[in-house]
Design an enzyme around this catalytic site. Structure first.
Site, PDB file in Angstrom:
ATOM      1  N   HIS A  54       0.853  -1.198   0.000  1.00 22.89           N
ATOM      2  CA  HIS A  54       0.000   0.000   0.000  1.00 22.89           C
ATOM      3  C   HIS A  54       0.885   1.244   0.000  1.00 22.89           C
ATOM      4  CE1 HIS A  54       0.883  -0.480   4.263  1.00 22.89           C
ATOM      5  NE2 HIS A  54       0.326   0.674   4.552  1.00 22.89           N
ATOM      6  N   HIS A  56       1.433   3.951   1.844  1.00 22.48           N
ATOM      7  CA  HIS A  56       1.990   4.730   2.966  1.00 22.48           C
ATOM      8  C   HIS A  56       3.515   4.863   2.875  1.00 22.48           C
ATOM      9  CE1 HIS A  56      -1.730   4.116   5.748  1.00 22.48           C
ATOM     10  NE2 HIS A  56      -1.857   5.157   4.957  1.00 22.48           N
ATOM     11  N   ASP A  58       5.949   4.894   4.955  1.00 22.35           N
ATOM     12  CA  ASP A  58       6.859   3.988   5.669  1.00 22.35           C
ATOM     13  C   ASP A  58       6.966   2.630   4.967  1.00 22.35           C
ATOM     14  OD1 ASP A  58       4.167   3.544   6.553  1.00 22.35           O
ATOM     15  OD2 ASP A  58       4.918   2.380   8.251  1.00 22.35           O
ATOM     16  N   HIS A  59       6.201   2.440   3.877  1.00 22.99           N
ATOM     17  CA  HIS A  59       6.301   1.208   3.079  1.00 22.99           C
ATOM     18  C   HIS A  59       6.866   1.478   1.681  1.00 22.99           C
ATOM     19  CE1 HIS A  59       3.836  -1.399   5.827  1.00 22.99           C
ATOM     20  NE2 HIS A  59       3.602  -0.195   6.312  1.00 22.99           N
ATOM     21  N   HIS A 110      -7.343  -0.868   5.931  1.00 19.43           N
ATOM     22  CA  HIS A 110      -6.307   0.064   6.404  1.00 19.43           C
ATOM     23  C   HIS A 110      -6.193   1.219   5.401  1.00 19.43           C
ATOM     24  CE1 HIS A 110      -2.555   1.440   8.174  1.00 19.43           C
ATOM     25  NE2 HIS A 110      -1.913   1.262   7.040  1.00 19.43           N
ATOM     26  N   ASP A 127      -0.064  -3.953   6.271  1.00 19.49           N
ATOM     27  CA  ASP A 127      -0.708  -3.375   7.458  1.00 19.49           C
ATOM     28  C   ASP A 127      -2.184  -3.788   7.544  1.00 19.49           C
ATOM     29  OD1 ASP A 127       1.706  -2.192   7.907  1.00 19.49           O
ATOM     30  OD2 ASP A 127       1.008  -0.120   7.683  1.00 19.49           O
ATOM     31  N   HIS A 165       4.815  -4.746  10.526  1.00 22.82           N
ATOM     32  CA  HIS A 165       5.340  -4.103  11.740  1.00 22.82           C
ATOM     33  C   HIS A 165       5.487  -5.093  12.889  1.00 22.82           C
ATOM     34  CE1 HIS A 165       4.845   0.196  10.525  1.00 22.82           C
ATOM     35  NE2 HIS A 165       3.854  -0.286   9.769  1.00 22.82           N
TER      36      HIS A 165
HETATM   37 ZN   LIG Z   1       0.149   1.680   6.484  1.00 20.21          ZN
END
Ligand SMILES: [Zn+2]
Length: 259
Positions: A54, A56, A58-59, A110, A127, A165
Site C-alpha cells: 500500500h 503509505h 513507511d512502506h 487500512h 498493514d 510491523h
Molecule cells: Zn500503512
C-alpha cells in the site's frame, strides 16, 4: 522461497524474498533504502524487483533511491501516490517472483489500495493483518477490513503470516483485555514477551495462531462479541460490527503509540 527480514525505522519490517541458490531477491515495502542497500551489500545479492502492499510512506519511501541504483520493476497498487509502479496489480492477478508465483489479494480496510500477496505456504499482509491485531482503518470501513481479514483467515492454517510491523506484544496485551479467559492467548503473550525481551522478532506467525488469539479474526466468537457489546453498552451483532467496536476500542487504548 527464502524470506529474510530487514528492519526499518523503529518497528517496520521489509521482507526480502529469494529462492535459495539464487543471487537475486525481491523486496517488499522498502520504506527506507538505507537498510536495504546495507543488506544487499552484506549478502552480495542483487535486487530484481520491488513489491508494494500500500502507498503509505513507511512502506514506499525507499523506492526512488532503490530504482536509482538498479532499474527494477515495481509492482503494486494503482494509486496516484505511487508514480514508480511499473505494473499495477489487481485482485486475482498472479505475480511471478523469481520462479514462484504469488497470488494478489485485494485487502482494503487500512487503506483502499491495500494488497496482500499469498505464496506457497506464506502470505505477506502489510498493514492489514498484524500478528495479534489488524491495521487502523485510515481509509476503509470496518466491513472492508472484516472481509479482508476473513479472506486471509481462509488460507491454510499452517500459512506463515509476514506482516509489516513488530506490534505483536502491544496487540496481544490489548487482545487480553478483550478475551481475558483465552488460554491460547495468554500462552502466546508469554512467549512473545520472552522473544521481545531477548530482542527477537515475533513474525512470522501462522494463520492458525491468529485464528486462536487475534480478536480481529474472532469477531464471530461469542466471547469477542460479548466484549464488544459490553464495551459499547448495547448488543452488537457478530462480524464487522463487532470488529468496528473492537477497532475503536483499541484506537483509544493505544492512542499514545499511534497503533
Ligand atoms: Zn500503512
Amino acid at each position: 522461497m527464502k524470506i529474510d527480514r530487514v528492519g526499518a525505522f523503529t518497528d517496520n519490517y521489509i521482507w526480502v524474498l529469494g529462492p535459495p541458490n539464487d543471487d537475486h531477491v525481491v523486496v517488499v515495502d522498502p520504506g527506507d533504502a538505507t537498510p536495504v542497500r546495507r543488506w544487499l551489500k552484506r549478502t552480495g545479492l542483487q535486487l530484481a524487483g520491488i513489491l508494494i502492499t500500500h502507498h503509505h510512506a513507511d512502506h514506499t519511501g525507499g523506492i526512488a533511491e532503490l530504482i536509482g541504483d538498479a532499474r527494477v520493476p515495481v509492482l503494486g497498487p494503482s494509486r496516484a501516490e505511487l508514480p514508480f509502479v511499473t505494473r499495477e496489480l489487481r485482485d486475482g492477478d498472479r505475480v511471478p517472483v523469481l520462479g514462484t508465483e504469488l497470488a494478489v489479494l485485494s485487502t482494503p480496510g487500512h487503506t483502499r489500495d491495500h494488497l496482500s500477496f499469498a505464496g506457497d505456504g506464506f502470505v505477506l499482509t502489510g498493514d492489514t493483518l498484524f500478528a495479534g491485531g489488524c491495521g487502523r482503518l485510515f481509509e476503509g470501513t470496518a466491513e472492508q477490513m472484516h472481509g479482508s481479514l476473513m479472506r486471509l483467515a481462509a488460507l491454510p492454517g499452517a500459512t506463515r503470516v509476514y506482516c509489516g510491523h513488530e506490534y505483536t506484544e502491544a496487540n496481544l496485551r490489548f487482545a487480553l483485555e478483550v478475551e481475558p479467559e483465552n488460554l491460547a492467548l495468554r500462552d502466546r503473550l508469554q512467549r512473545v514477551r520472552v522473544l521481545r525481551h531477548d530482542g527477537s522478532t515475533t513474525v512470522p506467525s501462522t494463520v492458525d495462531e491468529e485464528l486462536a488469539t487475534n480478536p480481529f479474526l474472532r469477531c464471530g466468537e461469542a466471547t469477542v462479541v460479548a466484549a464488544a457489546s459490553r464495551q459499547s453498552g448495547h448488543r452488537v451483532p457478530p462480524g464487522h460490527e463487532t470488529l468496528a467496536v473492537i477497532r475503536r476500542w483499541k484506537d483509544s487504548w493505544t492512542a499514545p503509540y499511534g497503533r
